[in-house]
Structure formats: structure tokens, C-alpha cells
Design a protein around this motif. Structure first.
Motif, PDB file in Angstrom:
ATOM      1  N   GLY A 234       0.801  -1.214   0.000  1.00 11.52           N
ATOM      2  CA  GLY A 234       0.000   0.000   0.000  1.00 11.52           C
ATOM      3  C   GLY A 234       0.831   1.259   0.000  1.00 11.52           C
ATOM      4  N   GLN A 235       2.031   1.188  -0.555  1.00 15.45           N
ATOM      5  CA  GLN A 235       2.934   2.342  -0.638  1.00 15.45           C
ATOM      6  C   GLN A 235       3.056   2.795  -2.084  1.00 15.45           C
ATOM      7  OE1 GLN A 235       6.372   0.337   0.761  1.00 15.45           O
ATOM      8  NE2 GLN A 235       5.506  -0.084   2.774  1.00 15.45           N
ATOM      9  N   VAL A 236       3.127   4.103  -2.283  1.00 14.02           N
ATOM     10  CA  VAL A 236       3.286   4.645  -3.622  1.00 14.02           C
ATOM     11  C   VAL A 236       4.704   4.386  -4.125  1.00 14.02           C
ATOM     12  CG1 VAL A 236       3.288   6.733  -5.046  1.00 14.02           C
ATOM     13  CG2 VAL A 236       1.572   6.452  -3.243  1.00 14.02           C
ATOM     14  N   VAL A 237       4.815   3.680  -5.235  1.00 10.81           N
ATOM     15  CA  VAL A 237       6.125   3.464  -5.849  1.00 10.81           C
ATOM     16  C   VAL A 237       6.239   4.184  -7.185  1.00 10.81           C
ATOM     17  CG1 VAL A 237       6.650   1.297  -4.681  1.00 10.81           C
ATOM     18  CG2 VAL A 237       5.321   1.270  -6.815  1.00 10.81           C
ATOM     19  N   GLY A 238       5.162   4.846  -7.600  1.00  7.63           N
ATOM     20  CA  GLY A 238       5.212   5.605  -8.842  1.00  7.63           C
ATOM     21  C   GLY A 238       3.964   6.434  -9.040  1.00  7.63           C
ATOM     22  N   VAL A 239       4.056   7.399  -9.956  1.00  4.91           N
ATOM     23  CA  VAL A 239       2.908   8.215 -10.367  1.00  4.91           C
ATOM     24  C   VAL A 239       2.617   7.889 -11.827  1.00  4.91           C
ATOM     25  CG1 VAL A 239       2.059  10.549 -10.819  1.00  4.91           C
ATOM     26  CG2 VAL A 239       3.368  10.083  -8.744  1.00  4.91           C
ATOM     27  N   ASN A 240       1.444   7.317 -12.087  1.00  3.34           N
ATOM     28  CA  ASN A 240       1.078   6.914 -13.445  1.00  3.34           C
ATOM     29  C   ASN A 240       1.022   8.124 -14.371  1.00  3.34           C
ATOM     30  OD1 ASN A 240       0.688   4.078 -12.845  1.00  3.34           O
ATOM     31  ND2 ASN A 240      -1.145   4.709 -11.721  1.00  3.34           N
ATOM     32  N   THR A 241       1.711   8.026 -15.501  1.00  3.74           N
ATOM     33  CA  THR A 241       1.924   9.213 -16.326  1.00  3.74           C
ATOM     34  C   THR A 241       1.648   8.998 -17.802  1.00  3.74           C
ATOM     35  OG1 THR A 241       3.597  10.016 -14.778  1.00  3.74           O
ATOM     36  CG2 THR A 241       3.650  10.952 -16.992  1.00  3.74           C
ATOM     37  N   LEU A 242       2.100   7.882 -18.361  1.00  7.36           N
ATOM     38  CA  LEU A 242       1.995   7.639 -19.796  1.00  7.36           C
ATOM     39  C   LEU A 242       1.581   6.203 -20.070  1.00  7.36           C
ATOM     40  CD1 LEU A 242       5.465   9.081 -20.848  1.00  7.36           C
ATOM     41  CD2 LEU A 242       3.302  10.256 -21.189  1.00  7.36           C
ATOM     42  N   ILE A 243       0.957   5.989 -21.227  1.00  8.00           N
ATOM     43  CA  ILE A 243       0.833   4.633 -21.748  1.00  8.00           C
ATOM     44  C   ILE A 243       1.236   4.657 -23.214  1.00  8.00           C
ATOM     45  CG2 ILE A 243      -0.968   3.906 -20.152  1.00  8.00           C
ATOM     46  CD1 ILE A 243      -2.987   4.175 -22.412  1.00  8.00           C
ATOM     47  N   PHE A 244       1.724   3.525 -23.691  1.00  6.50           N
ATOM     48  CA  PHE A 244       1.996   3.348 -25.109  1.00  6.50           C
ATOM     49  C   PHE A 244       0.802   2.618 -25.700  1.00  6.50           C
ATOM     50  CE2 PHE A 244       5.694   5.097 -24.007  1.00  6.50           C
ATOM     51  CZ  PHE A 244       6.895   4.384 -24.034  1.00  6.50           C
ATOM     52  N   SER A 245       0.185   3.179 -26.736  1.00  6.23           N
ATOM     53  CA  SER A 245      -1.024   2.572 -27.264  1.00  6.23           C
ATOM     54  C   SER A 245      -1.245   2.967 -28.712  1.00  6.23           C
ATOM     55  CB  SER A 245      -2.233   3.000 -26.428  1.00  6.23           C
ATOM     56  OG  SER A 245      -3.429   2.492 -26.963  1.00  6.23           O
ATOM     57  N   GLN A 246      -1.752   2.046 -29.495  1.00  4.25           N
ATOM     58  CA  GLN A 246      -2.209   2.335 -30.845  1.00  4.25           C
ATOM     59  C   GLN A 246      -3.715   2.529 -30.891  1.00  4.25           C
ATOM     60  OE1 GLN A 246      -0.553  -1.068 -32.958  1.00  4.25           O
ATOM     61  NE2 GLN A 246       1.152   0.171 -33.684  1.00  4.25           N
ATOM     62  N   SER A 247      -4.409   2.099 -29.849  1.00  7.23           N
ATOM     63  CA  SER A 247      -5.867   2.168 -29.844  1.00  7.23           C
ATOM     64  C   SER A 247      -6.393   3.359 -29.064  1.00  7.23           C
ATOM     65  CB  SER A 247      -6.434   0.884 -29.224  1.00  7.23           C
ATOM     66  OG  SER A 247      -6.093   0.807 -27.850  1.00  7.23           O
ATOM     67  N   GLY A 248      -5.540   3.990 -28.242  1.00  9.04           N
ATOM     68  CA  GLY A 248      -6.004   5.066 -27.379  1.00  9.04           C
ATOM     69  C   GLY A 248      -6.419   4.584 -26.005  1.00  9.04           C
ATOM     70  N   ALA A 249      -6.313   3.275 -25.766  1.00 10.50           N
ATOM     71  CA  ALA A 249      -6.627   2.703 -24.453  1.00 10.50           C
ATOM     72  C   ALA A 249      -5.482   1.796 -24.043  1.00 10.50           C
ATOM     73  CB  ALA A 249      -7.941   1.931 -24.509  1.00 10.50           C
ATOM     74  N   SER A 250      -5.581   1.251 -22.845  1.00  9.98           N
ATOM     75  CA  SER A 250      -4.487   0.448 -22.316  1.00  9.98           C
ATOM     76  C   SER A 250      -4.205  -0.769 -23.183  1.00  9.98           C
ATOM     77  CB  SER A 250      -4.829  -0.021 -20.901  1.00  9.98           C
ATOM     78  OG  SER A 250      -3.832  -0.898 -20.415  1.00  9.98           O
ATOM     79  N   GLU A 251      -2.921  -0.973 -23.499  1.00  9.09           N
ATOM     80  CA  GLU A 251      -2.480  -2.165 -24.208  1.00  9.09           C
ATOM     81  C   GLU A 251      -1.360  -2.861 -23.440  1.00  9.09           C
ATOM     82  OE1 GLU A 251      -1.662  -1.317 -28.318  1.00  9.09           O
ATOM     83  OE2 GLU A 251      -3.666  -0.523 -28.667  1.00  9.09           O
ATOM     84  N   GLY A 252      -1.307  -2.587 -22.129  1.00  3.02           N
ATOM     85  CA  GLY A 252      -0.397  -3.320 -21.269  1.00  3.02           C
ATOM     86  C   GLY A 252       0.991  -2.740 -21.143  1.00  3.02           C
ATOM     87  N   VAL A 253       1.191  -1.484 -21.609  1.00  5.36           N
ATOM     88  CA  VAL A 253       2.496  -0.843 -21.453  1.00  5.36           C
ATOM     89  C   VAL A 253       2.272   0.548 -20.869  1.00  5.36           C
ATOM     90  CG1 VAL A 253       4.646  -0.140 -22.543  1.00  5.36           C
ATOM     91  CG2 VAL A 253       3.400  -2.110 -23.440  1.00  5.36           C
ATOM     92  N   GLY A 254       2.371   0.651 -19.555  1.00  2.08           N
ATOM     93  CA  GLY A 254       2.226   1.926 -18.866  1.00  2.08           C
ATOM     94  C   GLY A 254       3.535   2.335 -18.230  1.00  2.08           C
ATOM     95  N   LEU A 255       3.713   3.639 -18.033  1.00  2.00           N
ATOM     96  CA  LEU A 255       4.926   4.162 -17.418  1.00  2.00           C
ATOM     97  C   LEU A 255       4.560   5.072 -16.253  1.00  2.00           C
ATOM     98  CD1 LEU A 255       7.049   5.048 -20.590  1.00  2.00           C
ATOM     99  CD2 LEU A 255       7.273   3.048 -19.107  1.00  2.00           C
ATOM    100  N   ALA A 256       5.317   4.936 -15.176  1.00  2.00           N
ATOM    101  CA  ALA A 256       5.077   5.724 -13.968  1.00  2.00           C
ATOM    102  C   ALA A 256       6.378   6.379 -13.510  1.00  2.00           C
ATOM    103  CB  ALA A 256       4.513   4.838 -12.855  1.00  2.00           C
TER     104      ALA A 256
END
Length: 393
Positions: A234-256
Motif C-alpha cells: 500500500g505504498q506509492v512506488v510511482g505516479v502513473n503518467t503515460l501509456i503506449f497505445s495504438q488504440s487510445g486505451a491500455s495495451e499493457g504498457v504503462g509508465l510511472a
């Protein structure tokens, strides 16, 4: 009503060669790849299929809890119960409309952490807790290069529950993590995944290079920007910021943005209203086998300096940029500048190594020793780091 993008959605296609090392106003990109802001109620920043983006593998006035990963693993149900009161939805009004994002309570003084691109151009900001409580917030400060912002709740009648920061340096590939935020305005949504890789770098929404990012396959979507990526304690290890996507929605590659970066920048913003990044003032490319051959070097290693910015720390130190061109693959390519192959006692293979070391360990005013290759010979150059200039315009 027109709206701004909040979660940057990046299509990853090819790795560009041209980047800048602590350049200043912008990231040098010789092959294009400018982020485009899309419509909707959440922030969408995409790169078309013909474009490319860069992909490479202080003290606070209040007390912030920091604990190590690995202690007291929680079930997903218990994790959500632990932090649900700490994650907020952020609504921003701007001259062009409105936008939504996420954030989390940082301390008992009412500070909220989110992304800079969530609040850019704000005229007013409201924060909504999961229980439905809505409070006004003001902007304390931002770091455009790190894509972080700190808000302050103006009415602190609501009980605050800060979420502790974890140790992102202790993260391991394969470790389970959770993302909580407000995708598409759906408040308090939690998704699970793992740490896919560490130390990623890419171009963010403002066109600036973001480094040392945590890659995860936990589903994040427009509206998740600024929300926490949590370990199973329950500790913050990152701030969600970007995703890589061709569809405009999550495709399993996010960056924090990792928590050790979040802590450093946030504490500075709370104390001073801003954060000063170290700056060298050079432009260049990572070495390739073809460039090494053209320069009569036995191997391709390091970062080739193409140009040195006037009145920069690099200029003061006497670093040299490209002085000639070579025909490589039918194109004239600048060569002949200094090649940076080390910094202090660290061997550097590319720009990413330079950036990681400098951002993690150095501040403006510090002196670093660069090991360079000039005209085929190794030598050392001392550079006093400056403050990265604000973006032009």
C-alpha cells in the motif's frame, strides 16, 4: 466544450537516435514524433503510425512516511481499503474547457501530488475524494520537465489520509503492483499488474525527455494520470503518467514516475515552489557502429556531442561538438564531436546512462568529471552543472 488531454497515450514504433543531454527548453528529436493532444474528457496524447518517439531502456516542511518494499504484503482487497481515502479525482477548468485526472494525498498539510500535464493551463482546480467530498485546491508549483505538480487543499475540513511513499529503488521486475485512479471519470478504479521493467525513458506530453520510469502492465487509461502506482504494501512506488497505445486505451504498457523522483521533486516544490534540474547544455546522439566506423573508432560506445549550447556549462568546460560530416547510408551525418563514455566513476554506454546518473545523484552547482574520447584519445573534463533553463516561450 473542448477539453484537454490528461493521460499521455504514446504509440511506440521506433527508437530515434537524436536526443539531448540535459539540454534545456526541449528534447532534440531529429525524426519528428511531436505529441498531439486529443479530445474527450481525459487527456490523450498520441503519435501517429508514421512518427517515432524516444524510448530507451530539499527537504519538505512536513513529514512524509517512507517505508521499504516487502513488508506486510496485502491482498488486493485490503490494499484498496487501506488507500481508498488517499486517492482523489482532479477536475481542472481551463480557457479551452475542462479535463480530469487523478492524484493522491501526500501529507497532513493538504498537499496533493499529480502530473503537471493534468493541471497545465488551469484556471480552477477541484479535488474529489472517493466518499464524494469535493474541495477546492490551488496550485503550489509544477515541474514541467519531470511532469509533476503539487496542489494544496484550501479547505482542510476533510480528514486527510496521506498514502506513504515506498522505495521504488527496491522494485524488482515481476513484482506485483496496483494502479488506482479515475480512468474515463470512473472514480476509485483499481487494476493489478506487475513491474514489467525499470529505468525506461521516453518523450512526455510536453516534448521533454522523462527518465527512470517504471514500466507496468497494470491497466491505466485516460484519467489515470497523476494517480498512484502502489506496491502490495500500500505504498506509492510511482505516479502513473503515460501509456503506449495504438488504440487510445491500455495495451499493457504503462509508465510511472518512480517514487524516489516524486519525493525529491515534490519536497522541493513544497518548499520553494519549483525544482531545479541539473543542466550540461549539449545536443547529440548515441553512438552507432556506422558512426564509430566513420570516426575510425574500434567500437560504438557512448554519447556523441553534436553541438554545445552557447554560455552553457558544457561551453565553459570546453566540450566540443561535431566539426565535420560523413556520408552514412546515403545521408550526410555530423561526426567528429566529443564522445562521452563516462561520468565520475560510472561507465556510460548512452544518453540514458548519463541522465540516470545525473538526475539521481547530482544537483545544479555540483561538479562532475566527464570521460570523453576526442580525436581518438581518452581525456577527462570537469563540468560544473547549471540549472536547466525554462522552456522557450
Amino acid at each position: 466544450m473542448a477539453s484537454k488531454g490528461l493521460l499521455a497515450l504514446i504509440v511506440v514504433l521506433v527508437i530515434i537516435l537524436a536526443v539531448s543531454f540535459l539540454l534545456g527548453p526541449s528534447v532534440l528529436n531529429m525524426q519528428g514524433g511531436t505529441p498531439l493532444i486529443g479530445g474527450g474528457n481525459s487527456s490523450v496524447s498520441t503519435v501517429s503510425s508514421t512518427q517515432s518517439v524516444t524510448v530507451t531502456t530539499i527537504v519538505a516542511t512536513t513529514t512524509v512516511t517512507t517505508t521499504l518494499s516487502g513488508e506486510g504484503t496485502l491482498s488486493p482487497v485490503d490494499l484498496f481499503k487501506k488507500v481508498e481515502g488517499s486517492v482523489v479525482a482532479i477536475l481542472v477548468t481551463t480557457p479551452s474547457g475542462s479535463a480530469q485526472g487523478s492524484g493522491f494525498v501526500y501529507d497532513n498539510s493538504g498537499h496533493i501530488v499529480t502530473n503537471n500535464h493534468v493541471v497545465a493551463g488551469q484556471q480552477s482546480i477541484s479535488v474529489t475524494f472517493l466518499d464524494g467530498t469535493i474541495v477546492s485546491a490551488k496550485l503550489v508549483g509544477t515541474d514541467i520537465y519531470g511532469d509533476l505538480a503539487v496542489l494544496s487543499i484550501t479547505n482542510q475540513s476533510h480528514a486527510l489520509k496521506p498514502v506513504p511513499l515506498g522505495n521504488s529503488s527496491a522494485l524488482q521486475v515481476g513484482e506485483q503492483v496496483a494502479a488506482i485512479g479515475n480512468p474515463f471519470g470512473l472514480s476509485g478504479s483499481m487494476t493489478l499488474g506487475i513491474v514489467s521493467q525499470l529505468g525506461r525513458s521516453t518523450t512526455g506530453t510536453g516534448g521533454y525527455l522523462l527518465i527512470d520510469l517504471v514500466q507496468t502492465d497494470a491497466a491505466v487509461n485516460p484519467g489515470n494520470s497523476g494517480g498512484p502506482l502502489l506496491n502490495m504494501q500500500g505504498q506509492v512506488v510511482g505516479v502513473n503518467t503515460l501509456i503506449f497505445s495504438q488504440s487510445g486505451a491500455s495495451e499493457g504498457v504503462g509508465l510511472a514516475i518512480p517514487s524516489h523522483t516524486v519525493r525529491r521533486i515534490t519536497d522541493s516544490i513544497i518548499k520553494t515552489g519549483s525544482y531545479n534540474h541539473p543542466w550540461v547544455g549539449i545536443q547529440g546522439v548515441d553512438m552507432t557502429a556506422d558512426v564509430a566506423k566513420a570516426m575510425n573508432l574500434p567500437e560504438a560506445k557512448g554519447f556523441l556531442v553534436l553541438s554545445v549550447l552557447p554560455n552553457s556549462p558544457a561551453a565553459t568546460a570546453g566540450l566540443k561538438g561535431s566539426d565535420r560530416q560523413a556520408n552514412i547510408g546515403g545521408q550526410n551525418v555530423p561526426i567528429g564531436g566529443d564522445i562521452i563514455v563516462g561520468i565520475d566513476s560510472i561507465t556510460t554506454r548512452n544518453l540514458n546512462d548519463l541522465l540516470l546518473y545525473t538526475e539521481r545523484n547530482k544537483s545544479p552547482g555540483d561538479t562532475v568529471t566527464l570521460k570523453i574520447i576526442r580525436d581518438g584519445k581518452e581525456m577527462s573534463v570537469s563540468v560544473v552543472l547549471g540549472v536547466r533553463p525554462p522552456p522557450a516561450g
